[in-house]
Design an enzyme around this catalytic site. Structure first.
Site, PDB file in Angstrom:
ATOM      1  N   ARG A  12     -13.106  12.203   3.965  1.00 35.55           N
ATOM      2  CA  ARG A  12     -12.570  13.311   3.313  1.00 35.55           C
ATOM      3  C   ARG A  12     -13.349  13.635   1.931  1.00 35.55           C
ATOM      4  NH1 ARG A  12      -6.408  11.864   2.921  1.00 35.55           N
ATOM      5  NH2 ARG A  12      -6.447  14.130   2.402  1.00 35.55           N
ATOM      6  N   ASN A  67      -1.554   0.085  -0.412  1.00 33.48           N
ATOM      7  CA  ASN A  67      -2.057   1.485  -0.466  1.00 33.48           C
ATOM      8  C   ASN A  67      -1.776   2.259  -1.763  1.00 33.48           C
ATOM      9  OD1 ASN A  67      -2.657   4.069  -0.143  1.00 33.48           O
ATOM     10  ND2 ASN A  67      -1.796   4.456   2.037  1.00 33.48           N
ATOM     11  N   HIS A 100      -5.567   2.306   3.590  1.00 33.59           N
ATOM     12  CA  HIS A 100      -5.458   3.651   3.619  1.00 33.59           C
ATOM     13  C   HIS A 100      -4.996   4.214   5.096  1.00 33.59           C
ATOM     14  CE1 HIS A 100      -6.526   3.984  -0.452  1.00 33.59           C
ATOM     15  NE2 HIS A 100      -7.749   3.008  -0.304  1.00 33.59           N
ATOM     16  N   GLU A 142      -6.389  -3.806   0.650  1.00 36.03           N
ATOM     17  CA  GLU A 142      -6.359  -2.340   0.318  1.00 36.03           C
ATOM     18  C   GLU A 142      -6.319  -1.536   1.559  1.00 36.03           C
ATOM     19  OE1 GLU A 142      -9.415  -0.856  -1.898  1.00 36.03           O
ATOM     20  OE2 GLU A 142      -8.966   1.175  -1.729  1.00 36.03           O
TER      21      GLU A 142
END
Ligand code: CA2
Length: 145
Positions: free
Chosen positions: A108, A75, A101, A99
């Site tokens: 967002r 992350n 998150h 990866e």
């Protein structure tokens, strides 16, 4: 023993102390402990590291190239959206890269929609909170070879 490196980027040391509505109530230590227990059950060695410094994260990625690490779960936090240097380091790593998150970055601000790291990642998980790390771990441990 098969090795996994989990890297947490800047400010993730604050998990569980602020913005729980976005990042949840668990601390980084809680997350790391659960990953460690699960990996150990399956006979994997896992190292979990956090840094607020780009160069430190790159040094750890470079070290993983040489020490037999099979996969990196990362992350990169805000460096996701800015760091060509972390992308370059991951491009030099030959194992699996996942990866993760905690939040759904696509829901967002628009500056969070682009990830340099996704150009290298074999898998990307976003928006599942700390479960994302566990999904990544299960995926890595089930890889053939
Ligand atoms: O959703 C994620 O996991 C992020 O990588 C988190 C980063 C953010 O910059 C990315 O766009 C998405 C921010 C990590 C900051 O973590 C904090 C945790 C608790 C309190 C304050 C910050």
């Amino acid at each position: 023993m098969k090795k996994i490196l989990v890297l947490h980027g800047p400010n993730l040391n604050l998990l569980g102390t602020r913005q729980p509505e976005i990042y949840g109530h668990e601390t980084l230590e809680d997350i790391n402990n659960r990953l460690f227990e699960r990996a150990a059950l399956e006979g994997w060695e896992i190292a979990c590291r956090q840094s607020n410094h780009e160069g430190q994260l790159i040094d750890w990625i470079q070290a993983a190239r040489l020490d037999g690490t099979a996969a990196i779960i990362i992350n990169p936090a805000a460096y996701t959206h800015t760091s060509v240097a972390i992308l370059d380091a991951l491009n030099a790593f030959e194992g699996t890269v996942i990866e993760v998150h905690l939040s759904n970055v696509h829901k967002r601000e628009s500056f969070r929609h682009h990830s340099y790291v996704s150009l290298r990642a074999d898998g990307v998980i976003a928006g599942l909170g700390s479960q994302g790390y566990h999904a990544a771990l299960e995926a890595v441990m089930r890889q053939p070879g």
